[in-house]
Design an enzyme around this catalytic site. Structure first.
Site, short mmCIF file in Angstrom:
data_model
loop_
_atom_site.label_atom_id
_atom_site.label_comp_id
_atom_site.label_asym_id
_atom_site.label_seq_id
_atom_site.Cartn_x
_atom_site.Cartn_y
_atom_site.Cartn_z
N ASP A 1 -13.99 -2.35 2.17
CA ASP A 1 -13.13 -2.58 3.33
C ASP A 1 -13.94 -2.15 4.55
O ASP A 1 -14.62 -2.98 5.19
CB ASP A 1 -11.83 -1.76 3.15
N SER B 1 0.86 -1.18 0.00
CA SER B 1 0.00 0.00 0.00
C SER B 1 0.89 1.23 0.00
O SER B 1 1.76 1.39 0.87
CB SER B 1 -0.89 -0.04 1.25
N ASN C 1 -10.39 5.05 1.11
CA ASN C 1 -10.74 5.17 2.54
C ASN C 1 -11.89 6.17 2.75
O ASN C 1 -11.78 7.09 3.57
CB ASN C 1 -9.52 5.56 3.38
N LYS D 1 -0.88 -0.91 -4.50
CA LYS D 1 -2.13 -0.20 -4.17
C LYS D 1 -1.79 1.25 -3.88
O LYS D 1 -0.96 1.53 -3.02
CB LYS D 1 -2.77 -0.87 -2.96
N LEU D 2 -2.43 2.15 -4.63
CA LEU D 2 -2.22 3.58 -4.42
C LEU D 2 -3.34 4.13 -3.55
O LEU D 2 -4.52 3.93 -3.85
CB LEU D 2 -2.22 4.34 -5.75
N LYS D 3 -2.97 4.84 -2.50
CA LYS D 3 -3.97 5.57 -1.73
C LYS D 3 -4.39 6.78 -2.54
O LYS D 3 -3.52 7.48 -3.10
CB LYS D 3 -3.37 6.00 -0.39
N GLY E 1 -4.50 -4.96 5.54
CA GLY E 1 -3.48 -4.76 6.57
C GLY E 1 -3.76 -3.51 7.37
O GLY E 1 -4.38 -2.57 6.88
N ASP F 1 -7.17 2.80 -3.24
CA ASP F 1 -7.95 2.78 -1.99
C ASP F 1 -8.24 4.22 -1.57
O ASP F 1 -7.32 5.00 -1.33
CB ASP F 1 -7.15 2.06 -0.89
N GLU G 1 -11.06 0.49 -3.83
CA GLU G 1 -11.42 0.08 -2.47
C GLU G 1 -12.10 1.24 -1.74
O GLU G 1 -11.59 2.36 -1.72
CB GLU G 1 -10.12 -0.33 -1.75
N LYS H 1 -10.30 -7.97 6.82
CA LYS H 1 -9.38 -7.55 7.88
C LYS H 1 -9.91 -8.09 9.20
O LYS H 1 -10.99 -7.70 9.65
CB LYS H 1 -9.33 -6.02 7.98
C1 NPQ Z 1 -6.57 0.28 4.55
N1 NPQ Z 1 -4.27 -0.06 5.47
O1 NPQ Z 1 -6.51 -0.67 3.80
C2 NPQ Z 1 -5.57 0.50 5.68
C3 NPQ Z 1 -5.66 1.82 6.27
C4 NPQ Z 1 -4.74 2.21 7.37
C5 NPQ Z 1 -2.17 -0.83 4.58
O2 NPQ Z 1 -3.54 0.70 3.48
C6 NPQ Z 1 -2.13 2.98 11.59
C7 NPQ Z 1 -2.92 1.87 11.84
C8 NPQ Z 1 -2.16 3.59 10.37
C9 NPQ Z 1 -3.78 1.41 10.86
C10 NPQ Z 1 -3.08 3.75 8.13
C11 NPQ Z 1 -3.40 0.02 4.44
C12 NPQ Z 1 -3.02 3.14 9.38
C13 NPQ Z 1 -3.84 2.04 9.61
C14 NPQ Z 1 -3.93 3.27 7.15
C15 NPQ Z 1 -4.70 1.59 8.61
O3 NPQ Z 1 -7.53 1.02 4.43
MG MG Z 2 -8.64 0.04 2.85
#
Ligand code: NPQ
Ligand code: MG
Length: 381
Positions: free
Chosen positions: A252, A148, A204, A174-176, A304, A202, A227, A276
């Protein structure tokens, strides 16, 4: 279905003599920016189930602030101490398969509940000498590793970062994304690294259904999935969006339980699911979600939460189950941490090795653990 039978079967019972709530703080190798904020350290709650027959470790994935979901680590510790542990202590001997039911009167707090169940499951599996992968019916001894990639200040910086991960061997990127950082970075990564790159994004929850036309501009880039574009509770919005864009929608944050998974599938709100364990209340519920999704022809992958080696190893075992047909966010430890509380997980030809020893995760390194510990609270029945 041996895999489904397996997690209804107790492999041992755990007599809790005490529970240790240990807060740790790990610096990230680089800031990690998402649509909800920028993280520079990981503050985690580790739970040690102490029993006369051996201990078990659980990891709570709640963040220090309620930005990914409403949970946050101080609240998780509070609910564990005040409301969850008394219920487990009252039950006497417990098996991981009973934990969710014992805690069901307490509403919400899936990450806190998941961490407790994980600690019991770890103790139970260690007593029985069984790995989580075996318990789950996993069919692989290594899993393909995706990474990610956070939001960056510039496209050149993003291209450098992605190039570094591809050189390291990661098999999927995976690009945020967020409004203002979506089409341009995706186009740049596609143009630079080619059509064969497994690429996904992703958000969020950073968009609304009103952004459908903007999100449709991602259609030409052949993404594996987008995502969680819309808010957690906007199931109908995701179903509508899925009709308006070509990129497959993956959920997610919205998938908070096996029932929620069945619902979003039935309502056409997603074509793919990110599983998750913390978000859904534990590894046992996560395993059930994978089975439900597969039974409905919905691909799943393991997400993750910047887990330490404890949760990272457990995620690798989950991702090794046959339902997991897409690379997950199970990265090498050094993606986030220079030093971890377990021996590091490393990339081997773009894959992460699934732990085969007894228990949920790998052995904890006591010296590192003590060095990164911020506080320890021990609770007895
Ligand atoms: C997701 N994870 O899939 C999350 C979001 C995320 C790997 O992109 C601290 C603890 C910082 C949990 C940042 C990835 C975080 C966290 C991002 C979860 O949406
Ligand atoms: Mg996510």
């Amino acid at each position: 279905m041996t895999t489904l039978a397996a997690h209804r079967t107790n492999v041992a019972v755990v007599k809790l003599s005490a529970v240790e709530l240990r807060r740790i703080s790990l610096p990230l190798v680089a800031p990690f920016r998402t649509s909800f904020g920028t993280e520079v350290t990981k503050d985690a709650l580790l739970i040690r189930a102490i029993s006369p027959d051996g201990d078990g470790w659980g990891e709570c994935v709640a963040m220090d602030e309620p930005l990914y979901s409403y949970e946050y680590v101080d609240a998780a510790q509070d609910v564990v101490r005040r409301f969850l542990l008394p219920r487990l202590f009252a039950a006497g001997e417990v098996s991981a398969g009973q934990v969710a039911q014992l805690l069901s009167a307490v509403k919400g707090h899936p990450m806190a509940k998941a961490a407790l169940e994980m600690a019991i499951l770890d103790a139970e599996l260690r007593q029985a000498g069984q790995s989580l992968a075996t318990f789950f019916g996993a069919t692989r001894d290594r899993v393909p590793s995706g990474v990610s990639v956070g939001i960056m200040d510039s496209v050149p910086q993003l291209l450098d970062t992605v190039g570094g991960y591809l050189d390291a061997g990661y098999l999927r990127i995976k690009l945020k994304i967020e409004p203002g950082w979506d089409v341009e970075p995706v186009r740049a990564v596609r143009e630079r690294f080619g059509d064969d790159l497994l690429l996904q994004v992703d958000a969020n929850t950073a968009y609304t259904l009103g952004d459908a036309r903007q999100l449709a501009k991602l259609d030409p880039f052949d993404l594996l999935l987008i995502e969680q574009p819309l808010p957690e509770d906007d199931v109908r919005g995701h179903a509508e969006l899925a009709k308006r864009i070509k990129t497959p929608v993956c959920l997610d944050e919205s998938v908070t339980s096996a029932r929620a998974a069945a619902d979003v599938i039935a309502l056409g709100a997603c074509q793919i699911i990110n599983v998750k364990p913390g978000r859904v209340g534990g590894y046992l519920e996560a395993r059930r979600i994978a089975a439900i999704a597969a039974a409905n022809g919905v691909p799943v992958w393991c997400g993750g939460m910047l887990e330490t080696g404890i949760g990272r190893g457990a995620n690798a075992a989950l991702a090794a189950c046959p339902e997991f047909t897409l690379p997950g966010d199970v990265s090498a430890s050094d993606r986030f941490y220079a030093r971890d509380v377990t021996p590091p997980f490393v990339l081997e030809g773009g894959h992460i090795r699934v732990p085969s020893g007894p228990g949920v995760g790998p052995e904890v390194l006591p010296d590192v653990l003590d060095e990164v510990t911020v506080s320890v609270e021990t609770i007895r029945p």
